[in-house]
Design an enzyme around this catalytic site. Structure first.
Site, mmCIF file in Angstrom:
data_model
loop_
_atom_site.group_PDB
_atom_site.id
_atom_site.type_symbol
_atom_site.label_atom_id
_atom_site.label_comp_id
_atom_site.label_asym_id
_atom_site.label_seq_id
_atom_site.Cartn_x
_atom_site.Cartn_y
_atom_site.Cartn_z
ATOM 1 N N GLU A 119 17.307 -1.250 -14.425
ATOM 2 C CA GLU A 119 16.895 -1.813 -15.699
ATOM 3 C C GLU A 119 18.030 -2.029 -16.975
ATOM 4 O O GLU A 119 17.922 -2.578 -17.619
ATOM 5 C CB GLU A 119 15.675 -1.138 -16.248
ATOM 6 C CG GLU A 119 14.235 -1.473 -15.487
ATOM 7 C CD GLU A 119 14.117 -0.899 -14.040
ATOM 8 O OE1 GLU A 119 14.847 0.292 -13.663
ATOM 9 O OE2 GLU A 119 13.473 -1.169 -13.514
ATOM 10 N N HIS A 160 1.444 2.133 -13.719
ATOM 11 C CA HIS A 160 1.370 0.735 -13.984
ATOM 12 C C HIS A 160 0.489 0.407 -15.024
ATOM 13 O O HIS A 160 -0.231 -0.616 -14.901
ATOM 14 C CB HIS A 160 1.003 0.047 -12.591
ATOM 15 C CG HIS A 160 1.705 0.431 -11.370
ATOM 16 N ND1 HIS A 160 1.828 1.439 -10.536
ATOM 17 C CD2 HIS A 160 2.754 -0.608 -10.899
ATOM 18 C CE1 HIS A 160 2.919 1.322 -9.864
ATOM 19 N NE2 HIS A 160 3.431 0.020 -9.696
#
Ligand SMILES: Cc1ncc(C[n+]2csc(CCOP(=O)(O)OP(=O)(O)O)c2C)c(N)n1
Ligand SMILES: [Mg+2]
Length: 756
Positions: free
Chosen positions: A486, A556
């Site tokens: 990322e 999530h």
């Protein structure tokens, strides 16, 4: 192919010879250094720059003692290597992404002593940062020196993006054209097909993951990035063997494909110059990146704020002093009769005078006015909050229906309501069609990295399918998968954006944004302010966020938007429906600020909030809330997935209790629409701030505090917050329901407020 051979004395006393394939013979610009020798004239050039750099450091130390400057960090011991970097590359043609110790490099590139002192005193006229950055953090648009921060190793990812941008423009020169009406109007693009992105880093900082993430992409994409390692053996007080396994970074990186490698005595101008020249030639020839490891010395302490006698032995410090590149070159100029003693004294005297005069001017320079502080937190050129960008939707076919592609468009079918996922995808497509500077990348966002696979299937296009079809339409130069890293995604985007491109990157799940936060907070958001408007990084980061998924669990389902609204310089957008997502994403793309665009996963394909396609120019200004439901008794201020839940609660409150609840959908969280909140609270005198994130320290805390501060007189009841429990989101659906705020919680809050 020539082989460069360089001997260096290692710290443990043994001598190693490093021989590498080099492209030195194919270096067209090579005039000196091919044979490892520099002309007398070039050696004097080296000395002049090295001596000036050292004298500026010494003068700054004096000014620090006099409390006329407030920090000092020196290049002492790195000068030969740094000057070699500048003289063996092309200032103003190549790009430079330095770190915080590069005085001699920046001086040799063309910054002046006065430029440096102006930064040291924090002057308004400091050309690099307008008095905002510590000394030794230079930037120059003219010289292609990208503004650097103090974070160790973030810069090398910027260099990767800078190199990719150069290659992209070379392949797609039409993208460099100016255009009115969006961020492109304010970015001048310059590029050369054979330019090199030069970046520097200390040996200690090579321990950072971002360093390895940069090598990964530079190697994989054969990018013209020249990594220069300034190895002085210490990271503040930590010696190299505590940072680098085996104590030598060159050994660790040796197996990266496509690289040119050299390891040199960084106190030796000739060895350094030859290695860098060969390395730059390798990059220019399109063969890939280069890695030049220069063994330097640290003549002074890490900075003036500390004392290396506390952790280094005397003998070691003395050994470094013996390798002082400035003294060695001075001796050599005399020994080889390149300069006479008188000539040398004269040269030094002239520089001394220039340095003293520059310092004297700088200490008299005006400091920035306090009123200038907010300037360049955001773009001064493009105001995404302006009413002028507001447009009405023009309902039309979005061109994506199968029927249309086959030339049999049916209006009633094509104007059907679309999901939020559809209208985000279509917005990306429309914007990519009108703006060739847009690049889209992230994890799994391409249709297929192996394009052959698309002959058999439609491809992936993101784990939620939001980027589906973009690679197929715009090609793999513009839409591609990133490595699973990322910081790499955002760090490279900074490099792209400072060169005028518009990266729209995807972080696969908000839960995994954390490795990128260093880049977002310390680089992306601060680039414009810290460079006083010289550089900017208007990247769009799209991020699926939030819970209510049933089974999303801890990793999530996260929220956490307030961590980002807390960052000046970053716009944070959080739409609750398809139309807003389309119009706000378009504004995010066309504006000139970095934008975190949060997309609630649960809303992607909900029946709630669908809308027809509003046309390719539909825009919504930032900072304008929507009154989703008017009411007179209670106000709910909310956003994202809490909007439909608040509406449910409001309907029930009206049906069962006759309470009229006004629901305000903020739509953008930074900036946010205070006027809409204040107007509503003045009307209802009762307010709930509802958000999906954990309750404590959340987004609602700021809104509630401001209401209490500015609207106290208008309130008939305490400000209520409805939010998640202060825990994580559990997998078991019954627990998830209990953890996240539900319509029943909102209804209860509405009824509670009635009691006042
Ligand atoms: C991410 C980050 N962590 C810690 C620091 C504090 N810090 C500043 S310089 C430095 C040491 C860097 O050593 P090295 O990379 O060898 O460069 P040198 O200063 O020796 O030239 C540290 C730990 C920082 N600036 N950034
Ligand atoms: Mg070091």
């Amino acid at each position: 192919m020539a082989r460069t051979a360089t001997s260096i004395k290692e710290r443990n006393g043994s001598t190693i010879t490093v021989a590498r394939e080099s492209a030195a013979t194919s270096e067209s610009a090579a005039s000196e250094g091919d044979l490892g020798t520099l002309s007398p004239r070039k050696l004097v050039d080296f000395y002049r720059l090295m001596y000036a750099s050292r004298r500026i450091d010494d003068r700054e130390i004096l000014l620090k003692r006099q409390q006329k400057i407030f920090f000092q960090i020196s290049a002492a011991g790195h000068e030969a290597f740094q000057v070699a970097i500048a003289l063996a590359t092309r200032p103003g043609y190549d790009w430079y992404v330095p770190y915080y110790r590069d005085r001699a490099l920046c001086l040799a590139l063309g910054m002046t002593a006065e430029d440096m002192f102006l930064q040291a005193v924090g002057a308004a006229s400091d050309p690099s940062s307008g008095g905002r950055q510590m000394p030794s953090h230079w930037a120059s648009e003219k010289l292609n020196i990208v503004s650097t921060g103090s974070s160790t190793a973030t810069q090398v990812l910027h260099a990767v993006g800078v190199a990719e941008a150069g290659l992209y423009y070379a392949k797609h020169p039409e993208a460099a054209a100016k255009a009115e009406g969006d961020y492109r109007a304010f970015h001048n693009v310059r590029f050369h097909a054979d330019e090199v992105a030069v970046t520097t880093i200390g040996e200690g900082a090579t321990s950072q993951g971002e360093f390895w993430e940069a090598l990964n992409t530079a190697s994989n994409k054969k990018l013209p990035v020249l990594f220069c390692i300034e190895d002085n053996g210490y990271a503040i007080s930590v010696p190299v063997e505590a940072n680098t396994p085996g104590g030598n970074i060159s050994r660790l990186v040796a197996n990266f494909p496509n690289f040119f490698f050299a390891e040199v005595d960084g106190t030796d101008p000739e060895a350094s110059f030859a290695a860098i020249q060969a390395a730059a030639a390798h990059c220019r020839a399109g063969k890939g990146p280069a890695f030049v490891h220069g063994h330097c010395v640290r003549i002074y302490s890490h900075s003036f704020s500390e004392d290396d006698k506390h952790y280094r032995q005397k003998a070691e410090r003395e050994a470094d002093a013996m390798r002082d590149p400035l003294h060695k070159l001075q001796m050599r100029l005399l020994r080889e009769n390149i300069l006479s003693t008188a000539e040398l004294t004269d040269l030094e005297h002239q520089i001394d005078e220039q340095v003293a005069a520059a310092a004297a001017r700088a200490v008299e320079a005006a400091i920035p006015p306090v009123s200038s502080i907010p300037k360049h937190v955001y773009s001064e050129d493009f105001d995404p909050t302006s009413d002028a960008i507001e447009s009405d939707p023009i309902w039309m076919d979005d061109g994506s229906d199968e029927g249309d592609r086959q030339g049999s468009w049916q209006p009633e079918k094509s104007k059907a309501d679309k999901t939020m996922a559809d209208l985000i995808n279509v917005c990306l497509r429309d914007e990519m069609r009108r703006d060739p500077r847009i690049l889209v990348y992230g994890e799994d966002i391409a249709d297929a990295t192996r394009e052959e696979a698309l002959k058999e299937s439609k491809g992936k296009g993101g784990v939620f399918g939001l980027t589906a079809g973009l690679q197929s339409e715009f090609g793999s130069d513009r839409v591609f998968n990133s490595p699973l890293a990322e910081a790499n995604i955002v760090g490279r985007a900074v490099g792209y954006a400072v060169r005028g491109l518009k990266p729209i990157v995807e972080i696969q799940f908000f839960d995994y944004i954390w490795p990128a936060v260093h880049q977002i907070r310390n680089e992306l958001a601060v680039m414009r302010w810290r460079s006083n408007g010289l550089f900017r990084a208007p990247v769009v980061i799209r991020v699926p966020i939030g819970g209510y998924l049933t089974g999303g669990s801890i990793y999530h389902s996260q929220s956490g938007e307030s961590i980002f609204t807390h960052i000046p310089g970053l716009r944070v957008v959080f739409p609750s429906n398809a139309l807003d997502a389309n119009g706000l994403l378009r504004t995010a793309i066309r504006c000139d600020d970095p934008v975190l665009f949060l997309e609630h996963k649960r809303l992607y394909r909900e029946p709630y909030g669908r809308a027809p396609y509003p046309g390719p120019d539909y825009m919504i200004p930032f900072g304008k809330a929507a009154i989703t439901r008017p009411g007179t008794d209670v106000t709910i201020v909310t956003y994202g997935a809490l909007v439909p839940r608040a509406l449910q609660a409001a309907q029930k409150a009206e049906r069962d209790h006759g309470i009229q609840t006004e629901v305000i959908d903020l739509r953008t969280l930074s900036p946010y629409d205070w006027e809409a909140i204040a107007t509503s609270v003045k009307k209802t005198s009762r307010v709930i701030v509802a958000y999906e994130d954990t309750k404590s320290w959340g987004y609602g805390a700021e809104i509630a505090a401001r209401i209490a501060d500015e609207l106290f007189e208008d309130l008939d009841a305490p400000v209520k917050r409805i939010a998640a429990m202060d825990t994580f989101v559990a997998y078991q659906p019954v627990l998830e329901d209990a953890i996240l705020p539900q319509p029943e919680d909102l209804l209860k809050a509405i009824l509670d407020l009635r009691a006042f």
